[in-house]
Design an enzyme around this catalytic site. Structure first.
Site, PDB file in Angstrom:
ATOM      1  N   ASP A 151       0.832  -1.208   0.000  1.00 38.19           N
ATOM      2  CA  ASP A 151       0.000   0.000   0.000  1.00 38.19           C
ATOM      3  C   ASP A 151       0.868   1.261   0.000  1.00 38.19           C
ATOM      4  O   ASP A 151       2.103   1.197   0.071  1.00 38.19           O
ATOM      5  CB  ASP A 151      -0.944  -0.052   1.212  1.00 38.19           C
ATOM      6  CG  ASP A 151      -2.294   0.592   0.931  1.00 38.19           C
ATOM      7  OD1 ASP A 151      -2.411   1.354  -0.028  1.00 38.19           O
ATOM      8  OD2 ASP A 151      -3.241   0.323   1.710  1.00 38.19           O
ATOM      9  N   TRP A 197      -3.203   3.149  -5.702  1.00 39.53           N
ATOM     10  CA  TRP A 197      -4.498   3.757  -6.036  1.00 39.53           C
ATOM     11  C   TRP A 197      -4.480   4.473  -7.398  1.00 39.53           C
ATOM     12  O   TRP A 197      -5.149   5.489  -7.568  1.00 39.53           O
ATOM     13  CB  TRP A 197      -4.946   4.726  -4.944  1.00 39.53           C
ATOM     14  CG  TRP A 197      -4.660   4.303  -3.545  1.00 39.53           C
ATOM     15  CD1 TRP A 197      -5.074   3.154  -2.945  1.00 39.53           C
ATOM     16  CD2 TRP A 197      -3.897   5.015  -2.557  1.00 39.53           C
ATOM     17  NE1 TRP A 197      -4.623   3.105  -1.653  1.00 39.53           N
ATOM     18  CE2 TRP A 197      -3.899   4.246  -1.389  1.00 39.53           C
ATOM     19  CE3 TRP A 197      -3.233   6.241  -2.561  1.00 39.53           C
ATOM     20  CZ2 TRP A 197      -3.246   4.638  -0.214  1.00 39.53           C
ATOM     21  CZ3 TRP A 197      -2.587   6.637  -1.398  1.00 39.53           C
ATOM     22  CH2 TRP A 197      -2.597   5.841  -0.246  1.00 39.53           C
ATOM     23  N   GLY A 198      -3.668   3.965  -8.331  1.00 41.53           N
ATOM     24  CA  GLY A 198      -3.639   4.567  -9.663  1.00 41.53           C
ATOM     25  C   GLY A 198      -2.803   5.822  -9.772  1.00 41.53           C
ATOM     26  O   GLY A 198      -2.826   6.503 -10.806  1.00 41.53           O
ATOM     27  N   ASP A 218     -10.376   3.129  -3.708  1.00 41.36           N
ATOM     28  CA  ASP A 218     -11.086   1.900  -3.334  1.00 41.36           C
ATOM     29  C   ASP A 218     -12.470   1.752  -3.962  1.00 41.36           C
ATOM     30  O   ASP A 218     -13.165   2.732  -4.232  1.00 41.36           O
ATOM     31  CB  ASP A 218     -11.249   1.843  -1.816  1.00 41.36           C
ATOM     32  CG  ASP A 218      -9.927   1.666  -1.095  1.00 41.36           C
ATOM     33  OD1 ASP A 218      -8.863   1.861  -1.713  1.00 41.36           O
ATOM     34  OD2 ASP A 218      -9.953   1.331   0.103  1.00 41.36           O
TER      35      ASP A 218
HETATM   36  C1  GAL Z   1      -6.264   1.206   1.486  1.00 40.90           C
HETATM   37  C2  GAL Z   1      -6.364   0.186   0.372  1.00 40.90           C
HETATM   38  C3  GAL Z   1      -7.423  -0.812   0.757  1.00 40.90           C
HETATM   39  C4  GAL Z   1      -7.079  -1.452   2.098  1.00 40.90           C
HETATM   40  C5  GAL Z   1      -6.864  -0.384   3.157  1.00 40.90           C
HETATM   41  C6  GAL Z   1      -6.358  -0.979   4.473  1.00 40.90           C
HETATM   42  O1  GAL Z   1      -5.261   2.121   1.181  1.00 40.90           O
HETATM   43  O2  GAL Z   1      -6.686   0.825  -0.828  1.00 40.90           O
HETATM   44  O3  GAL Z   1      -7.535  -1.805  -0.245  1.00 40.90           O
HETATM   45  O4  GAL Z   1      -5.924  -2.251   1.946  1.00 40.90           O
HETATM   46  O5  GAL Z   1      -5.926   0.568   2.708  1.00 40.90           O
HETATM   47  O6  GAL Z   1      -6.100   0.001   5.420  1.00 40.90           O
END
Ligand code: GAL
Length: 427
Positions: A151, A197-198, A218
């Site tokens: 992430d 996130w692209g 998301d």
């Molecule tokens: C976001 C991610 C999600 C999930 C979340 C967990 O940044 O896009 O898919 O992993 O974090 O905190």
């Protein structure tokens, strides 16, 4: 270095140029599996939930049709590293440790994935990998982890919300490449799933770094999210190929799914404020919308990672996600993502809106998707208008209903937001 761990130069389809692809031998077709986040947020990141999911994969016939990855998302570790700088699984959630869980999942013929973050903290506030990339890669290898979602929270930031920094100090490619190289250096096969996130047009470089890359923020589970994500996937379809896919994000859609409000711990972020609202809307897709969600993810060659309780999934939904014809399109060895095409006399796609006409080449034919994106309607298409088909008669099968036919066109009478998917082959 393991012989398969080279960045190979393969002929790509992007502007007829050669693109460099990460060739770690993995993810030749999109990953099929489950991820804990959309099921229960932090609370679903546990050995017991992962094992129950794995058993459901076996007992409910999901393993037999290809679902393999059991992926644990954010909140699996303790809040601090140990004195040697290694991550430690939360002992209340993983009482026997992570290696034991990986062994148990492997004994069922399945694979185990984990989540980490390129910054100082994960999005949920657990230790991130920044400065510890090598140790984390080594630890994953020692446990036998098969999939690593990485992430983009709390990465170096110039200004803005530090968690999901809108003005980063550097391009995310830097930190994704760094982790790639440490993962490769372990010689342990691990599918590398980028989650920025692209940002930074990841689709233009993702294939050389990871096996898949999230191309959007998301999926919060509403029809508007399906529209937002799928409409953005069409124009970047050409970047997908074996071992490297646009990731449209985990599936949402079953009323059985209930994102746990535990994500309140990140509620200070604008991004997650939205989620807190959307939790209430989760599970609001109609049956038709669920078909389209699954169908579009499948034909655009997204990983399909379920985000709901696999032990209680209704038979209707189970049958939807076990549709062998549609899974075969997703897993086609050509790895070619379907995109939009404009039939003669029709208006071209509009950014942000879900287009009605989709098609993509397969190793043994062509897939056509028709989407009733704006209310119930009958949609038809002449095969002569479809890229990679052309004039003449073809055989077709509609993969949701199983109906078959042959001729020079197809027509589908669809409910609002429903979809038809045709596999078309030469007569
Ligand atoms: C976001 C991610 C999600 C999930 C979340 C967990 O940044 O896009 O898919 O992993 O974090 O905190």
């Amino acid at each position: 270095m393991h012989p398969s761990y080279v960045v190979a130069v393969l002929a790509g389809t992007v502007s007829a140029t050669a693109i460099r692809r990460l060739d770690n031998g993995l993810g030749k077709t999109p990953a099929l599996g489950w991820n804990s986040w959309n099921q229960g947020g932090c609370d679903a990141a546990s050995a017991s939930v992962a094992l129950a999911t794995a058993k459901a994969f076996v007992d409910r016939g999901l393993k037999d049709v290809g679902y393999t990855y059991v992926n644990i998302d954010d909140c699996w570790s303790a809040k601090s590293r140990n004195s040697s700088g290694y991550l430690v699984p939360d002992s209340s959630k993983f009482p026997k440790g992570m290696k034991e869980l990986a062994d148990q999942i492997h004994d069922l013929g399945l694979k185990l994935g984990l989540y980490g973050d390129a910054g100082t903290l994960t999005c949920g506030g657990y230790p991130g990998s920044q400065g510890y990339e090598q140790k984390d890669a080594q630890l994953l290898a020692s446990w036998g982890i098969d999939y690593w979602k990485y992430d983009n929270c709390y990465t170096p930031c110039n200004s803005g919300t530090e968690q999901t920094c809108s003005s980063p100090a550097g391009t995310s490619q830097t930190w994704y490449v760094k982790m790639r190289d440490y993962l490769l250096s372990t010689n342990h096969p691990i599918l590398y799933s980028l989650c920025n996130w692209g940002r930074d047009d990841v689709w233009t470089w993702g294939a050389s770094v990871g096996n898949s890359w999230r191309m959007s923020i998301d999926n919060w589970g509403a029809w508007a999210d399906v529209v937002r994500i799928a409409s953005a996937a069409g124009p970047i379809a050409q970047y997908a190929g074996p071992g490297a896919f646009n990731d449209l994000d985990m599936m949402v859609g079953s009323p059985n799914s209930s994102i746990h409000p535990c994500i309140g711990h990140v509620a200070h972020s604008g991004l997650y404020d939205d989620i807190l609202v959307q939790i209430i809307g989760n599970g609001k897709l109609t049956n038709a919308e669920e078909r389209t969600h699954f169908g579009l993810w499948a034909i655009t060659k997204s990983p399909i990672l379920m985000g709901t309780d696999m032990t209680t999934l209704s038979t209707t939904r189970l049958n939807l996600i076990k549709n062998k014809g549609i899974l075969a399109i997703n897993q086609d060895p050509l790895g070619n993502a379907a995109t939009t095409f404009t039939p003669s006399g029709k208006s071209p796609p509009v950014s942000g809106q879900l287009y009605r006409y989709w098609a993509g080449k397969l190793s043994d034919g062509v897939v056509i998707g028709l989407v009733a994106s704006d209310g119930a309607e009958t949609l038809s298409v002449n095969f002569a208008d479809v890229p990679d088909l052309g004039s003449g008669a073809y055989n077709w099968i509609e993969l949701f209903t199983g109906s078959t036919g042959s001729g020079t066109s197809v027509a589908a009478s669809l409910d609002s937001h429903d979809m038809a998917i045709y596999k078309v082959t030469r007569t």
